[in-house]
Design a protein around this motif. Sequence first.
Motif, PDB file in Angstrom:
ATOM      1  N   ALA A   1      40.335  57.644  42.671  1.00 46.16           N
ATOM      2  CA  ALA A   1      38.877  57.537  42.669  1.00 46.16           C
ATOM      3  C   ALA A   1      38.382  56.140  43.015  1.00 46.16           C
ATOM      4  O   ALA A   1      37.184  55.880  42.957  1.00 46.16           O
ATOM      5  CB  ALA A   1      38.331  57.947  41.301  1.00 46.16           C
ATOM      6  N   GLY A   2      39.285  55.259  43.361  1.00 46.68           N
ATOM      7  CA  GLY A   2      38.878  53.894  43.691  1.00 46.68           C
ATOM      8  C   GLY A   2      39.784  52.873  43.024  1.00 46.68           C
ATOM      9  O   GLY A   2      40.881  53.196  42.548  1.00 46.68           O
ATOM     10  N   GLU A   3      39.328  51.630  42.972  1.00 47.95           N
ATOM     11  CA  GLU A   3      40.146  50.562  42.408  1.00 47.95           C
ATOM     12  C   GLU A   3      40.054  50.575  40.888  1.00 47.95           C
ATOM     13  O   GLU A   3      38.986  50.793  40.303  1.00 47.95           O
ATOM     14  CB  GLU A   3      39.719  49.218  42.987  1.00 47.95           C
ATOM     15  CG  GLU A   3      39.928  49.171  44.497  1.00 47.95           C
ATOM     16  CD  GLU A   3      39.829  47.773  45.086  1.00 47.95           C
ATOM     17  OE1 GLU A   3      39.783  46.802  44.318  1.00 47.95           O
ATOM     18  OE2 GLU A   3      39.806  47.663  46.329  1.00 47.95           O
ATOM     19  N   LEU A   4      41.199  50.304  40.242  1.00 49.02           N
ATOM     20  CA  LEU A   4      41.311  50.450  38.803  1.00 49.02           C
ATOM     21  C   LEU A   4      41.090  49.124  38.087  1.00 49.02           C
ATOM     22  O   LEU A   4      41.388  48.046  38.632  1.00 49.02           O
ATOM     23  CB  LEU A   4      42.704  50.985  38.454  1.00 49.02           C
ATOM     24  CG  LEU A   4      43.107  52.306  39.114  1.00 49.02           C
ATOM     25  CD1 LEU A   4      44.544  52.652  38.760  1.00 49.02           C
ATOM     26  CD2 LEU A   4      42.166  53.427  38.697  1.00 49.02           C
ATOM     27  N   ALA A   5      40.577  49.214  36.865  1.00 50.92           N
ATOM     28  CA  ALA A   5      40.435  48.030  36.016  1.00 50.92           C
ATOM     29  C   ALA A   5      41.818  47.535  35.615  1.00 50.92           C
ATOM     30  O   ALA A   5      42.718  48.329  35.320  1.00 50.92           O
ATOM     31  CB  ALA A   5      39.593  48.365  34.785  1.00 50.92           C
ATOM     32  N   LEU A   6      41.989  46.214  35.588  1.00 51.82           N
ATOM     33  CA  LEU A   6      43.287  45.607  35.323  1.00 51.82           C
ATOM     34  C   LEU A   6      43.268  44.906  33.971  1.00 51.82           C
ATOM     35  O   LEU A   6      42.524  43.942  33.764  1.00 51.82           O
ATOM     36  CB  LEU A   6      43.648  44.605  36.420  1.00 51.82           C
ATOM     37  CG  LEU A   6      43.626  45.139  37.857  1.00 51.82           C
ATOM     38  CD1 LEU A   6      44.006  44.044  38.841  1.00 51.82           C
ATOM     39  CD2 LEU A   6      44.568  46.325  38.011  1.00 51.82           C
ATOM     40  N   LYS A   7      44.090  45.396  33.058  1.00 48.05           N
ATOM     41  CA  LYS A   7      44.212  44.793  31.725  1.00 48.05           C
ATOM     42  C   LYS A   7      45.691  44.624  31.423  1.00 48.05           C
ATOM     43  O   LYS A   7      46.421  45.586  31.244  1.00 48.05           O
ATOM     44  CB  LYS A   7      43.546  45.675  30.673  1.00 48.05           C
ATOM     45  CG  LYS A   7      43.615  45.125  29.247  1.00 48.05           C
ATOM     46  CD  LYS A   7      42.832  46.039  28.303  1.00 48.05           C
ATOM     47  CE  LYS A   7      42.924  45.545  26.870  1.00 48.05           C
ATOM     48  NZ  LYS A   7      44.294  45.688  26.324  1.00 48.05           N
ATOM     49  N   LEU A   8      46.129  43.365  31.444  1.00 47.67           N
ATOM     50  CA  LEU A   8      47.532  43.086  31.178  1.00 47.67           C
ATOM     51  C   LEU A   8      47.868  43.357  29.722  1.00 47.67           C
ATOM     52  O   LEU A   8      47.025  43.184  28.832  1.00 47.67           O
ATOM     53  CB  LEU A   8      47.845  41.622  31.520  1.00 47.67           C
ATOM     54  CG  LEU A   8      47.968  41.286  33.009  1.00 47.67           C
ATOM     55  CD1 LEU A   8      47.957  39.781  33.206  1.00 47.67           C
ATOM     56  CD2 LEU A   8      49.241  41.877  33.602  1.00 47.67           C
ATOM     57  N   ASP A   9      49.081  43.783  29.512  1.00 52.30           N
ATOM     58  CA  ASP A   9      49.540  44.051  28.150  1.00 52.30           C
ATOM     59  C   ASP A   9      49.392  42.776  27.313  1.00 52.30           C
ATOM     60  O   ASP A   9      49.840  41.693  27.713  1.00 52.30           O
ATOM     61  CB  ASP A   9      51.005  44.492  28.181  1.00 52.30           C
ATOM     62  CG  ASP A   9      51.479  45.011  26.846  1.00 52.30           C
ATOM     63  OD1 ASP A   9      50.684  45.631  26.130  1.00 52.30           O
ATOM     64  OD2 ASP A   9      52.675  44.790  26.525  1.00 52.30           O
TER      65      ASP A   9
END
Length: 905
Positions: free
Chosen positions: A511-519
């Motif tokens: 659906a598009g570009e994803l939110a990036l949340k590092l562990d």
Amino acid sequence: MNDSVSTQKDAGAAEQASAAPHTIYLKDYQPPAYRIDATELRVDIGEQSARVSASLTFERQAKNCDSLFLHGESLELISVAINDRTLAADQYKVDTKGLTLFNPPESFTLQTEVVIYPKQNTSLDGLYKSRSIYCTQCEAEGFRKITYFLDRPDVMSDFTTTIIADRASCPILLSNGNRIDSGMLEDGRHFATWHDPFKKPAYLFALVAGDLASIKDEFITQSGRKVALEIFVESKDLDKCDHAMSSLKNSMSWDEKIYGREYDLDIFMIVAVDDFNMGAMENKGLNIFNTSCVLAKPETTTDIGFQRVEAVVAHEYFHNWSGNRVTCRDWFQLSLKEGFTVYRDSCFSADMGSSTVKRVEDVSLLRAHQFPEDAGPMAHPIRPASFIEISNFYTVTIYEKGAEVVRMLANLLGPIEFRKATDLYFDRHDGQAVTTEEFVQAMADVSGRDLTQFKRWYDQAGTPQLKVTDHYHEPSRQYSLTFSQSTPATPECSDKKPFHIPVAIGLLGSAGELALKLDGEELTDLPEDNTHRVLELTQAEQTFVFNDIPEHPVPSLLRGFSAPVKLSFAYSRQDLAELMQRDSDGFNRWEASQNLALGVLDDAILAYRQGDLTEFKVDPLLLDSYRKLLNDDQLDRAMVALMLTLPSQDYIAEQYQVVEVEAIYNARRLLAKTIAKELNAELRKCLMSYDNSQPYRADADSIAARSLKNTALAYLMLEPSQADIEYCVAQFNNANNMTDEMAALSALVYSESALVGDHGKTALANFYVKWQGEALVVNQWLSLQARDPRPNALLRVEDLLQHPAFDAANPNKIRSVIGAFCMANPINFHTGLPDDSSAGYRFLADQVIALDAKNPQMAARLITPLTRWRRYSSKRGQAMRAQLERIQASAGLSGDSYEIVSKSL
């Protein structure tokens, strides 16, 4: 300085260099024993010679100094005195390298008078005559051919220069700084005195005397100062200066806005000369340019030419601070000024046009030339540890890779901190000669970062190879990327330590570009744009884990080419097609198109090896992706043109351990013809939608439209219909700009179709008749023929060397014919002639040997194709090596060529 510098050694020095080359090491650097506080020059130019009187004010810096050596080459010493007392014979010594003073005082004024011969100086280094114009080129070591001096960049002096010449033949007399006096002398001679209030090293000295016309303008600085602007050219070229002047004013405004740097003299001058070994030179206040980097008008200059003028004018102007006000301590630090300034001019060009197109162009240049240099015998860090001839290190590594290193620093710091860091650098070191450590230290001091590991980019050669694997764990919704870095051995070092590598990424979902949340990150730690992140690699292997990823994404890696590395990731072709269509990063969309095409080309190369290329079928995914590009009216047309352009033969070659010249050429040609056939309707629609009658404009949108239209024309002319040929001939005959005229000419000349017949020959002949009075246009005509991939190109090139338009003493002509054939026509250079497959190699060796005696640096630059002999088959490689050995064995080989050849063998 833009482009490469060339030096000419006298015969004795050349023999000496060949017999016992002297290596200079960074570790041996010592500060100068003396400084030169003031330099007063009197240059009296006569018809056959010039007499140079110099008064140099010395001050000792070392505790003990029983002798002082001053550089000087090809000088006839008339007199030498200290504090107005003529020296006795036992107080000094003169040899072919310079002047040695014995037991000099702690403080003194040295007065020398020498005679030099500008008209005989065919090296175009020092003071020489280009047609009717006397001019100088002093970087790196040309000033020593003008007078005796401590010719090193860490000796900075206040220069006052008086030029005397015949007023009728040399009405214009120019030097650095501001003019403080002028007047008439007896016998029709006149003088002008210039003073530069900013201390500078000798390599930034400039002098011009000749019959020149000029255009004038002015610029008001941000503090309200009025600066006079003047561009000097031969009177016949006055109508080609407006674009350069506009580019200069844009550069001055941009540097004030982006870096806060204001110009500091009352006047800024540019002089264009035809005989110049490089693009341009940033001499303080008096920039000297190759005519190809100043002169531009639609009828004679292509879009690429317009863009080059803009970029080079900006580059030399930006040097006023990044190179002149703050200069390099020694020549090992060359990238300190060149890499930084290339980065600055690249950002300027991106702001003036399409930032994505500019990035693609920069990376394409890096991959085509710097990556092979990193993998070859002349590999060196952007701060070399040693050299024999500094001229050999005006390289794409110093310039382009150096710019990439600065770009990485800018990305790591971010725009606000990077600006603060450059402010600190300029303010802290204004008027000094410094090192790369001091540049990086300014970055560290502002950001608080430990950049110790990052400095390995300055000391380790080679292109890091970055291998990436991924893993998606659906139950935990975690996605991981594992990076491993390694760097192949290079001549200076086999055991490479890990680099500090910034890797910009995004993740594409359905659906598009994803939110990036590092562990391990909290929501409050996330940046405002959390679909784009820069990961920092500092270890040989690192894994990054992202949380809350709803599906297995397609990673968009190394966005914007965030580091000069070779990236390896197992993308499927469908992944690449997705990135081509949906990635928000323009560079990676183009990168995906190149990688998709490389995969198809690899299929074709395999088919060629197996002997069934005629049965080869192109992957429809590539054709469908190209079709979508052509049918999307919302896309930047310049980007569409770039994405439709197949990888170059040189870049394809870089993908293989052993270069298979014929396989690459034939596979690429087959794929291009298939694209032309399968997308014929879309390409023709693109062609017909363009209005050729519209007035020429050099703005980004117009350049983009022409680029796409001419890309379509080039494809259609591979297998043209009669209508395509008529369109092409009409464009050639009726074009109102050189871009369209050259595009049509090349399409006609390079077409192998029987339908084209003699149209190409007729067009070539008519083009020369029309433009034979325009040297820069004739250079394009020569280069087009030297690059012609059709068989027997070497015979055509040998004919061009006998053509009245070719001048073996002019660097632009040499590059247009010899350089273009050997470096940009691989199929013909490597296959030679039907009865002599090594003819291209022998031709190049012949040219190098002949040129080496006149212009060693131009000769050394031409050797490059032979240095890569290890990349080819045993038979082909040995034939190339044999020509290197022949060059090495030639009598009186210069140090310039000796260094390249000896390291290659």
